[in-house]
Design a protein around this motif. Structure first.
Motif, PDB file in Angstrom:
ATOM      1  N   HIS A  37       0.965  -1.274   0.023  1.00 59.17           N
ATOM      2  CA  HIS A  37       0.148   0.020  -0.083  1.00 59.17           C
ATOM      3  C   HIS A  37       0.716   1.450  -0.015  1.00 59.17           C
ATOM      4  N   PRO A  38       0.333   2.322  -0.642  1.00 65.75           N
ATOM      5  CA  PRO A  38       1.118   3.572  -0.613  1.00 65.75           C
ATOM      6  C   PRO A  38       1.631   3.973   0.818  1.00 65.75           C
ATOM      7  N   ASP A  39       1.145   3.734   1.888  1.00 60.73           N
ATOM      8  CA  ASP A  39       1.291   3.941   3.259  1.00 60.73           C
ATOM      9  C   ASP A  39       2.575   3.549   3.563  1.00 60.73           C
ATOM     10  N   PHE A  40       2.872   2.273   3.034  1.00 60.22           N
ATOM     11  CA  PHE A  40       4.113   1.907   3.203  1.00 60.22           C
ATOM     12  C   PHE A  40       5.411   2.543   3.138  1.00 60.22           C
ATOM     13  N   ILE A  41       5.351   3.406   2.126  1.00 63.18           N
ATOM     14  CA  ILE A  41       6.588   4.078   1.585  1.00 63.18           C
ATOM     15  C   ILE A  41       6.992   4.963   2.670  1.00 63.18           C
ATOM     16  N   SER A  42       6.253   5.779   3.283  1.00 65.73           N
ATOM     17  CA  SER A  42       6.596   6.705   4.090  1.00 65.73           C
ATOM     18  C   SER A  42       7.588   6.333   5.345  1.00 65.73           C
ATOM     19  N   SER A  43       7.428   5.008   5.763  1.00 62.01           N
ATOM     20  CA  SER A  43       8.328   4.483   6.663  1.00 62.01           C
ATOM     21  C   SER A  43       9.412   3.580   6.406  1.00 62.01           C
ATOM     22  N   ASP A  44       9.585   3.462   5.055  1.00 67.93           N
ATOM     23  CA  ASP A  44      10.717   2.339   4.337  1.00 67.93           C
ATOM     24  C   ASP A  44      11.728   3.059   3.643  1.00 67.93           C
ATOM     25  N   PRO A  45      12.623   2.585   3.366  1.00 69.88           N
ATOM     26  CA  PRO A  45      13.692   3.097   2.496  1.00 69.88           C
ATOM     27  C   PRO A  45      13.527   3.726   1.166  1.00 69.88           C
ATOM     28  N   VAL A  46      12.426   2.659   0.694  1.00 64.79           N
ATOM     29  CA  VAL A  46      11.980   3.027  -0.583  1.00 64.79           C
ATOM     30  C   VAL A  46      11.485   4.388  -0.948  1.00 64.79           C
ATOM     31  N   GLN A  47      11.372   5.270   0.095  1.00 62.54           N
ATOM     32  CA  GLN A  47      10.772   6.543   0.068  1.00 62.54           C
ATOM     33  C   GLN A  47      11.823   7.461  -0.674  1.00 62.54           C
ATOM     34  N   PHE A  48      13.035   6.829  -0.626  1.00 61.33           N
ATOM     35  CA  PHE A  48      14.076   7.896  -1.314  1.00 61.33           C
ATOM     36  C   PHE A  48      14.165   7.936  -2.843  1.00 61.33           C
ATOM     37  N   PRO A  49      14.269   6.589  -3.458  1.00 59.31           N
ATOM     38  CA  PRO A  49      14.268   6.689  -4.832  1.00 59.31           C
ATOM     39  C   PRO A  49      12.686   7.204  -5.655  1.00 59.31           C
ATOM     40  N   HIS A  50      11.652   7.169  -4.546  1.00 66.76           N
ATOM     41  CA  HIS A  50      10.426   7.820  -4.875  1.00 66.76           C
ATOM     42  C   HIS A  50      10.348   9.387  -4.918  1.00 66.76           C
ATOM     43  N   ARG A  51      11.532  10.030  -4.551  1.00 68.73           N
ATOM     44  CA  ARG A  51      11.531  11.386  -4.556  1.00 68.73           C
ATOM     45  C   ARG A  51      12.204  11.729  -6.126  1.00 68.73           C
ATOM     46  N   TYR A  52      12.230  10.740  -6.803  1.00 71.50           N
ATOM     47  CA  TYR A  52      12.553  11.160  -8.259  1.00 71.50           C
ATOM     48  C   TYR A  52      11.748  10.567  -9.533  1.00 71.50           C
ATOM     49  N   SER A  53      11.998  11.090 -10.597  1.00 75.37           N
ATOM     50  CA  SER A  53      11.138  10.538 -11.712  1.00 75.37           C
ATOM     51  C   SER A  53      11.794  10.023 -12.718  1.00 75.37           C
ATOM     52  N   SER A  54      12.935  10.565 -12.916  1.00 74.99           N
ATOM     53  CA  SER A  54      13.760  10.172 -14.231  1.00 74.99           C
ATOM     54  C   SER A  54      14.406   8.554 -13.873  1.00 74.99           C
ATOM     55  N   LYS A  55      14.425   7.710 -14.808  1.00 77.98           N
ATOM     56  CA  LYS A  55      14.821   6.090 -14.558  1.00 77.98           C
ATOM     57  C   LYS A  55      16.307   6.333 -14.058  1.00 77.98           C
ATOM     58  N   ALA A  56      17.103   6.745 -14.339  1.00 78.67           N
ATOM     59  CA  ALA A  56      18.489   6.911 -13.852  1.00 78.67           C
ATOM     60  C   ALA A  56      18.762   7.554 -12.415  1.00 78.67           C
ATOM     61  N   ASP A  57      18.213   8.288 -12.071  1.00 82.19           N
ATOM     62  CA  ASP A  57      18.020   9.025 -10.634  1.00 82.19           C
ATOM     63  C   ASP A  57      17.424   7.995  -9.733  1.00 82.19           C
ATOM     64  N   ILE A  86      23.858  14.982   0.353  1.00 83.83           N
ATOM     65  CA  ILE A  86      25.314  15.088  -0.058  1.00 83.83           C
ATOM     66  C   ILE A  86      25.197  15.132  -1.712  1.00 83.83           C
ATOM     67  N   MET A  87      24.193  14.265  -2.289  1.00 82.57           N
ATOM     68  CA  MET A  87      24.071  13.997  -3.784  1.00 82.57           C
ATOM     69  C   MET A  87      23.312  15.561  -4.222  1.00 82.57           C
ATOM     70  N   GLU A  88      23.120  16.425  -3.351  1.00 84.53           N
ATOM     71  CA  GLU A  88      22.193  17.510  -3.680  1.00 84.53           C
ATOM     72  C   GLU A  88      21.141  17.055  -4.431  1.00 84.53           C
ATOM     73  N   ARG A  89      20.612  16.082  -4.104  1.00 80.42           N
ATOM     74  CA  ARG A  89      19.179  15.676  -4.776  1.00 80.42           C
ATOM     75  C   ARG A  89      19.226  15.571  -6.344  1.00 80.42           C
ATOM     76  N   GLN A  90      20.416  15.356  -6.659  1.00 77.73           N
ATOM     77  CA  GLN A  90      20.497  14.796  -8.182  1.00 77.73           C
ATOM     78  C   GLN A  90      21.393  13.844  -8.434  1.00 77.73           C
ATOM     79  N   PRO A  91      20.820  12.716  -8.080  1.00 75.01           N
ATOM     80  CA  PRO A  91      21.876  11.592  -8.324  1.00 75.01           C
ATOM     81  C   PRO A  91      22.918  11.210  -9.523  1.00 75.01           C
ATOM     82  N   LEU A  92      22.001  11.354 -10.582  1.00 77.63           N
ATOM     83  CA  LEU A  92      22.829  10.925 -11.853  1.00 77.63           C
ATOM     84  C   LEU A  92      23.793  12.276 -12.111  1.00 77.63           C
ATOM     85  N   ALA A  93      23.225  13.622 -11.696  1.00 73.53           N
ATOM     86  CA  ALA A  93      24.403  14.684 -11.992  1.00 73.53           C
ATOM     87  C   ALA A  93      25.551  14.575 -11.221  1.00 73.53           C
ATOM     88  N   TYR A  94      25.222  14.145  -9.756  1.00 70.73           N
ATOM     89  CA  TYR A  94      26.376  13.894  -8.707  1.00 70.73           C
ATOM     90  C   TYR A  94      27.284  12.847  -9.171  1.00 70.73           C
TER      91      TYR A  94
END
Length: 251
Positions: A37-57, A86-94
């Protein structure tokens, strides 16, 4: 967290009568549905890649977050948040900027047993991938035939014989489709080829549910549990991960 896990173990033990064991598939479906369920995301590490929309990020954030996903959950989230900053919220660019050579230098710990030099090695591997390919999935497809885990292990030069919980979790994030939690952005691979991310808690619960005859933390046991889950979720065995692990975390 310890109290929650103890409550779950008690529940499973009480649940496990001869009559109730015939309802184990129903139990798995019930709790997989509850925590997938989407509610799972906010307490799980998967929340971090969910911050991004591009495939590489998503790939980069997901891979590095998965590598840091061991120990207590609050500490995992804290370390992943620090890394994201640290990655300045730009994983690929970093990764392509090579700033990680400056930021991750020396043998000082970044998170628990993961040193800064180890992080630099991970970033170096990622740099080699994205300097040549548009995404990690493309890099995997260039490798000889094999399961998603085998290909990923070869790509990063790690053992194909260990349980590889972190890599299997990352693969679950990338490959599972039609999910409110996982991304399904690697369409070249099938969810049926995934292996459950095994840790001691998942192994314990699977043993009590008689999905396996062993509590061992091995790749073979992870495969045994996955095959048992495939009998309940034939097209998507790792959906069972939400029943075995998610219940204990989110109760």
């Amino acid at each position: 967290m310890k109290k929650v896990k103890e409550q779950f173990i008690t529940y499973i033990t009480e649940y496990q009568t001869e009559e109730d064991l015939r309802s184990i598939p129903e139990f798995l479906r019930k709790y997989a549905t509850r925590y997938h369920h989407p509610d799972f995301i906010s307490s799980d590490p998967v929340q971090f890649p969910h911050r991004y929309s591009s495939k590489a990020d998503i790939e980069i954030s997901g891979f590095l977050t998965a590598i840091l996903s061991f120990g207590s959950r609050p500490q995992i989230l804290k370390a992943a948040e620090r890394l994201d900053a640290i990655m300045e919220r730009q994983p690929l660019a970093y990764v392509l900027s090579e700033k990680w050579k400056r930021d991750f230098n020396g043998d000082e710990s970044f998170y628990r047993t993961v040193s800064k030099s180890r992080m630099a090695q991970l970033f170096s591997w990622l740099y080699e991938i994205y300097a040549e390919h548009d995404c990690m999935e493309t890099a995997l497809l260039k490798l000889p035939d094999g399961t998603p885990l085998q290909r990923l292990c070869r790509l990063f030069g790690v053992s194909e014989k260990s349980p590889q919980k972190k890599l299997n979790m990352f693969l679950r994030w990338m490959i599972r489709r039609n999910s409110d939690v996982d991304f399904g952005i690697w369409t070249s691979f099938s969810p049926k080829d995934l292996i459950i991310p095994l840790d001691t808690h998942v192994s314990e619960i699977a043993f009590r549910l008689e999905l396996t005859k062993s509590k061992s933390y091995t790749l073979n046991n992870a495969k045994v549990i996955t095959r048992a889950l495939a009998e309940v979720f034939p097209e998507d065995p790792c959906l069972g991960d939400f029943a075995l692990f998610g219940y204990g975390v989110n109760l």
